[in-house]
Design a protein around this motif. Sequence first.
Motif, PDB file in Angstrom:
ATOM      1  N   TYR A  22      -4.232 -10.337  10.534  1.00 31.49           N
ATOM      2  CA  TYR A  22      -3.270  -9.306  10.914  1.00 31.49           C
ATOM      3  C   TYR A  22      -3.349  -9.004  12.404  1.00 31.49           C
ATOM      4  CZ  TYR A  22      -2.690  -8.704   5.928  1.00 31.49           C
ATOM      5  OH  TYR A  22      -2.435  -8.934   4.605  1.00 31.49           O
ATOM      6  N   GLN A  23      -4.547  -9.102  12.980  1.00 30.71           N
ATOM      7  CA  GLN A  23      -4.654  -8.938  14.438  1.00 30.71           C
ATOM      8  C   GLN A  23      -3.844 -10.006  15.152  1.00 30.71           C
ATOM      9  OE1 GLN A  23      -8.679  -8.865  15.723  1.00 30.71           O
ATOM     10  NE2 GLN A  23      -9.179  -7.034  14.557  1.00 30.71           N
ATOM     11  N   SER A  68       1.557  -8.672   4.599  1.00 33.36           N
ATOM     12  CA  SER A  68       0.916  -7.401   4.212  1.00 33.36           C
ATOM     13  C   SER A  68       1.574  -6.785   2.972  1.00 33.36           C
ATOM     14  CB  SER A  68       0.959  -6.411   5.375  1.00 33.36           C
ATOM     15  OG  SER A  68       2.307  -6.141   5.739  1.00 33.36           O
ATOM     16  N   SER A  69       2.899  -6.659   2.985  1.00 32.84           N
ATOM     17  CA  SER A  69       3.587  -6.032   1.846  1.00 32.84           C
ATOM     18  C   SER A  69       3.596  -6.945   0.628  1.00 32.84           C
ATOM     19  CB  SER A  69       5.021  -5.660   2.237  1.00 32.84           C
ATOM     20  OG  SER A  69       5.019  -4.685   3.243  1.00 32.84           O
ATOM     21  N   LYS A  99       3.413   2.270   0.871  1.00 33.01           N
ATOM     22  CA  LYS A  99       2.659   1.211   1.539  1.00 33.01           C
ATOM     23  C   LYS A  99       3.595   0.280   2.325  1.00 33.01           C
ATOM     24  CE  LYS A  99      -0.893  -0.764  -0.426  1.00 33.01           C
ATOM     25  NZ  LYS A  99      -1.985  -0.229   0.378  1.00 33.01           N
ATOM     26  N   THR A 100       4.754  -0.063   1.737  1.00 34.27           N
ATOM     27  CA  THR A 100       5.662  -0.973   2.447  1.00 34.27           C
ATOM     28  C   THR A 100       6.298  -0.296   3.663  1.00 34.27           C
ATOM     29  OG1 THR A 100       7.469  -0.393   0.913  1.00 34.27           O
ATOM     30  CG2 THR A 100       6.170  -2.342   0.396  1.00 34.27           C
ATOM     31  N   ILE A 101       6.569   1.021   3.537  1.00 31.72           N
ATOM     32  CA  ILE A 101       7.103   1.744   4.708  1.00 31.72           C
ATOM     33  C   ILE A 101       6.063   1.775   5.824  1.00 31.72           C
ATOM     34  CG2 ILE A 101       7.805   4.015   5.564  1.00 31.72           C
ATOM     35  CD1 ILE A 101       9.204   4.500   2.906  1.00 31.72           C
ATOM     36  N   SER A 102       4.805   2.084   5.457  1.00 27.93           N
ATOM     37  CA  SER A 102       3.752   2.132   6.488  1.00 27.93           C
ATOM     38  C   SER A 102       3.544   0.750   7.109  1.00 27.93           C
ATOM     39  CB  SER A 102       2.447   2.674   5.911  1.00 27.93           C
ATOM     40  OG  SER A 102       1.954   1.825   4.906  1.00 27.93           O
ATOM     41  N   ASN A 103       3.650  -0.315   6.290  1.00 30.10           N
ATOM     42  CA  ASN A 103       3.521  -1.667   6.839  1.00 30.10           C
ATOM     43  C   ASN A 103       4.630  -1.965   7.848  1.00 30.10           C
ATOM     44  OD1 ASN A 103       1.268  -2.220   5.314  1.00 30.10           O
ATOM     45  ND2 ASN A 103       2.386  -3.208   3.663  1.00 30.10           N
ATOM     46  N   SER A 104       5.861  -1.530   7.525  1.00 28.05           N
ATOM     47  CA  SER A 104       6.986  -1.778   8.443  1.00 28.05           C
ATOM     48  C   SER A 104       6.829  -0.980   9.735  1.00 28.05           C
ATOM     49  CB  SER A 104       8.311  -1.407   7.758  1.00 28.05           C
ATOM     50  OG  SER A 104       8.491  -2.163   6.591  1.00 28.05           O
ATOM     51  N   VAL A 105       6.304   0.241   9.614  1.00 25.83           N
ATOM     52  CA  VAL A 105       6.061   1.046  10.821  1.00 25.83           C
ATOM     53  C   VAL A 105       4.974   0.393  11.680  1.00 25.83           C
ATOM     54  CG1 VAL A 105       5.247   3.284  11.670  1.00 25.83           C
ATOM     55  CG2 VAL A 105       6.834   3.194   9.749  1.00 25.83           C
ATOM     56  N   ALA A 153       6.575  -7.516  -2.812  1.00 29.29           N
ATOM     57  CA  ALA A 153       5.468  -7.061  -3.658  1.00 29.29           C
ATOM     58  C   ALA A 153       5.757  -7.367  -5.123  1.00 29.29           C
ATOM     59  CB  ALA A 153       5.243  -5.563  -3.454  1.00 29.29           C
ATOM     60  N   ILE A 154       7.021  -7.165  -5.540  1.00 26.25           N
ATOM     61  CA  ILE A 154       7.410  -7.444  -6.934  1.00 26.25           C
ATOM     62  C   ILE A 154       7.401  -8.943  -7.207  1.00 26.25           C
ATOM     63  CG2 ILE A 154       9.282  -7.255  -8.600  1.00 26.25           C
ATOM     64  CD1 ILE A 154      10.099  -4.652  -7.148  1.00 26.25           C
TER      65      ILE A 154
END
Length: 254
Positions: A22-23, A68-69, A99-105, A153-154
Amino acid sequence: MNSVWLLIREVKYFTNFNNRMYQFLLFFQPFMFLTIFYFLKQVRGDIQSDKFVVASALISMWSYVLYSSGSSLISQKWSDTLKLLIAAPVSLFKIILSKTISNSVIALISMILSFVYAKFIFHFSIGVEDYSLFFLTVLVLVFSLSVAGLILAIVFVAFQNAFDFQNLILMPMILICGVLIPVDHLPLALRFISYLIPMTWSIKAVHESLLLSPNMYTSLIIAVLVSLVYLAASYFIVKRIENIIRQKGNLGAI
């Protein structure tokens, strides 16, 4: 307040030194793409750098959301914390969506870094005429990426061998969604598929905001509407999965 704390914890998790992948996606991939564009510009000279800077940011954002998502729900099962989430007094849909919103942010870090690298290291012209309009399109892009992350995710739950094809999903989506090539230049069949993807319209709006095109508002509205359709469909699918788990009393549905 809980959402803010969740975002802070997610930022700490995805940017610490234990997550080198992710880095790379957040910090080094934008630099790598801009380096390639820099040398292309040296050879060609007529490349519009602003489009490539935005494209570099979009590729890194999509890469981060995909990895991530896509694994957000499966990773909970692997770490044996999914049972706690199912038993929590919050719906599974809200947990995945947050979680997906935080990943996009968090993916916005790569966009900000793309602009910083482009401005101060490569001295590219960024060409954003109206930052307020550009910021508006980026907000809609974050919403579309969040919905796309929810779908991933689904899909990754339904087809757990999808992890084997993560890298194969990455580039076709970049091409189909119009990050590098305008969707109107694609073959008709691909164009039809492209316009069904939530990010396509928001990416189109981001590009149009650079040109101050009046079509930007139409693209924004369609991006929100298409994303809402997928959001509603995702809600019913996740509720179905949650009901099956509760009825059967085990995690076999995942």
